[in-house]
Scaffold this motif. Structure first.
Motif, PDB file in Angstrom:
ATOM      1  N   THR A  13       0.982  -1.280  -0.176  1.00 49.77           N
ATOM      2  CA  THR A  13       0.164  -0.213  -0.192  1.00 49.77           C
ATOM      3  C   THR A  13       0.659   0.647  -0.278  1.00 49.77           C
ATOM      4  O   THR A  13       2.589   1.215   0.665  1.00 49.77           O
ATOM      5  N   ILE A  14       0.901   2.161   0.036  1.00 50.33           N
ATOM      6  CA  ILE A  14       1.106   4.046  -0.087  1.00 50.33           C
ATOM      7  C   ILE A  14       1.661   3.988   1.232  1.00 50.33           C
ATOM      8  O   ILE A  14       2.525   4.377   1.350  1.00 50.33           O
ATOM      9  N   VAL A  37      -1.117  -0.233  -4.574  1.00 50.82           N
ATOM     10  CA  VAL A  37       0.160  -0.219  -5.397  1.00 50.82           C
ATOM     11  C   VAL A  37       0.172  -1.711  -6.342  1.00 50.82           C
ATOM     12  O   VAL A  37       0.503  -1.311  -7.211  1.00 50.82           O
ATOM     13  N   GLU A  38       0.141  -2.502  -5.331  1.00 52.41           N
ATOM     14  CA  GLU A  38       0.992  -3.493  -6.001  1.00 52.41           C
ATOM     15  C   GLU A  38       1.131  -4.800  -5.276  1.00 52.41           C
ATOM     16  O   GLU A  38       0.828  -4.599  -3.797  1.00 52.41           O
ATOM     17  N   LEU A  47       9.712  -0.406  -7.578  1.00 52.45           N
ATOM     18  CA  LEU A  47       8.719   0.392  -7.772  1.00 52.45           C
ATOM     19  C   LEU A  47       8.876   1.923  -7.992  1.00 52.45           C
ATOM     20  O   LEU A  47       9.508   2.379  -7.729  1.00 52.45           O
ATOM     21  N   THR A  69       4.946   5.950 -11.950  1.00 47.46           N
ATOM     22  CA  THR A  69       3.763   5.085 -12.606  1.00 47.46           C
ATOM     23  C   THR A  69       3.030   5.332 -11.598  1.00 47.46           C
ATOM     24  O   THR A  69       1.442   4.929 -12.292  1.00 47.46           O
ATOM     25  N   ILE A  70       3.544   5.121  -9.934  1.00 51.34           N
ATOM     26  CA  ILE A  70       2.065   5.167  -9.428  1.00 51.34           C
ATOM     27  C   ILE A  70       1.466   5.941  -8.943  1.00 51.34           C
ATOM     28  O   ILE A  70       0.538   6.446  -8.602  1.00 51.34           O
ATOM     29  N   ARG A 103      -1.043   6.683 -11.915  1.00 51.40           N
ATOM     30  CA  ARG A 103      -2.103   5.573 -11.799  1.00 51.40           C
ATOM     31  C   ARG A 103      -3.557   6.139 -10.968  1.00 51.40           C
ATOM     32  O   ARG A 103      -4.289   6.546 -11.075  1.00 51.40           O
ATOM     33  N   LEU A 104      -2.400   6.238  -9.880  1.00 58.88           N
ATOM     34  CA  LEU A 104      -3.691   7.126  -8.735  1.00 58.88           C
ATOM     35  C   LEU A 104      -4.439   8.280  -9.397  1.00 58.88           C
ATOM     36  O   LEU A 104      -5.880   8.441  -9.346  1.00 58.88           O
TER      37      LEU A 104
END
Length: 321
Positions: free
Chosen positions: A43-44, A65-66, A77, A81-82, A85-86
């Motif tokens: 998670t974040i 996130v993954e 990570l 990119t994260i 996407r968010l």
């Protein structure tokens, strides 16, 4: 480093300044360079620190996130990119101040089950089931030491399953490891169960139809797992008849011997007939060989009738009406 680099965020802040709007301090999300996780998802909140306390911070911290790597493994990570996407999923996150490391290296915490611990689990299983096993010195001999395994952290339990329900004679043991009630590892350890105990062996080659004498056998320690139907009691062997050849030095397989008849075909026998409380006697001729407790046909000497009788002792048979 990511330092408020999203152009959309910069644009939104500039517009607010031109309009004379005094905005509240934005939520700051700072990505870490490295993080370690325990669970199955990242998670974040695992990979970044969030400033202040707010519903938005709480919600964002729980965003997955993954998926986590395998225990003991790590993944890299990409922060940008994260973020992208968010933001695509929720435009309100444009107000967030994203910063910190551009790449986060995430590792999965783990516990290692060593080769010794795996073998101890099998030994403990054998000890717990000793009441089901013959009186013997029992141990498991693996073909090769099992490789250690890595498990997620949590409450660990395991199950050991032999390849043979009898345990003795098993060629492998399957082990199932659970963490927090979920199966995490399932594997087998090849080997054999050694069970050393005294058994009756032949001191010479015993041939078909031979009656075993006392000096033809002795008792020696052998591996029960290598013998189909052993016995450690010489009294059960001496006086028996050999049904198939038994080599010298071989353990006596109880299926290879049988007790000799106590009544022979053509022998005159005494017949005891029991009816309620009355016992009658008669004589007869056995029509076949019979061992103790076997049922044979006997011809009554007086009536010449054939009757079925149970062999009771040498020269004695009985009938219960």
């Amino acid at each position: 480093m990511i330092r408020t680099i999203l152009s959309l965020v910069v644009f939104a802040v500039s517009v607010a300044a031109v309009a004379g709007i005094t905005a509240a301090a934005p939520l700051e999300v700072t990505f870490k360079q490295a993080a370690e996780v325990d669970g199955d998802a990242i998670t974040i909140g695992d990979i970044a620190t969030l400033s202040g306390e707010s519903p938005l911070a709480d919600s964002l911290a729980g965003q997955i996130v993954e998926q986590s790597p395998d225990p003991g493994r790590s993944i890299a990570l990409d922060a940008r990119t994260i973020i992208n996407r968010l933001v695509r999923q929720n435009a309100s996150l444009l107000s967030v101040l994203w910063q910190g490391a551009a790449t986060v290296n995430v590792s999965r915490s783990f516990v290692t089950v060593s080769s010794e611990q795996i073998l101890t689990a099998i030994d403990d299983f054998l000890e717990a089931n000793r009441h089901r096993l013959p009186q013997a010195d029992i141990r498991f001999i693996p073909d090769s030491p099992p490789l250690p395994i890595n498990l997620p952290t949590g409450e660990t339990s395991w199950q050991v399953i032999p390849s043979s329900p009898a345990i003795i004679g098993s060629s492998r043991f399957s082990l199932i490891y659970n963490v927090d009630g979920r199966v995490r590892k399932n594997f087998s350890v090849l080997g054999r169960v050694e069970a050393i105990a005294p058994v009756v062996i032949a001191t010479k080659t015993l041939k078909y139809d031979e009656i075993i004498s006392d000096d033809a056998v002795s008792v020696e320690p052998r591996d029960l797992g290598q013998i189909a139907n052993p016995t450690g009691v010489t009294e059960l062997v001496v006086g028996s008849v050999v049904k198939r050849t038994i080599p010298s030095g071989a353990a006596i397989d109880t299926t290879a011997i049988e007790q000799p008849p106590v009544v022979r075909k053509g022998e005159l026998v005494k017949i005891f007939v029991t009816h309620k409380r009355m016992v009658l006697t008669a004589t007869g001729i056995a029509k076949s060989d019979g061992r103790k407790d076997e049922t044979i046909r006997v011809q009554n000497s007086s009536s010449n009738k054939l009757i079925y009788c149970r062999v009771n002792a040498p020269g004695v048979v009985e009938v219960t009406l």
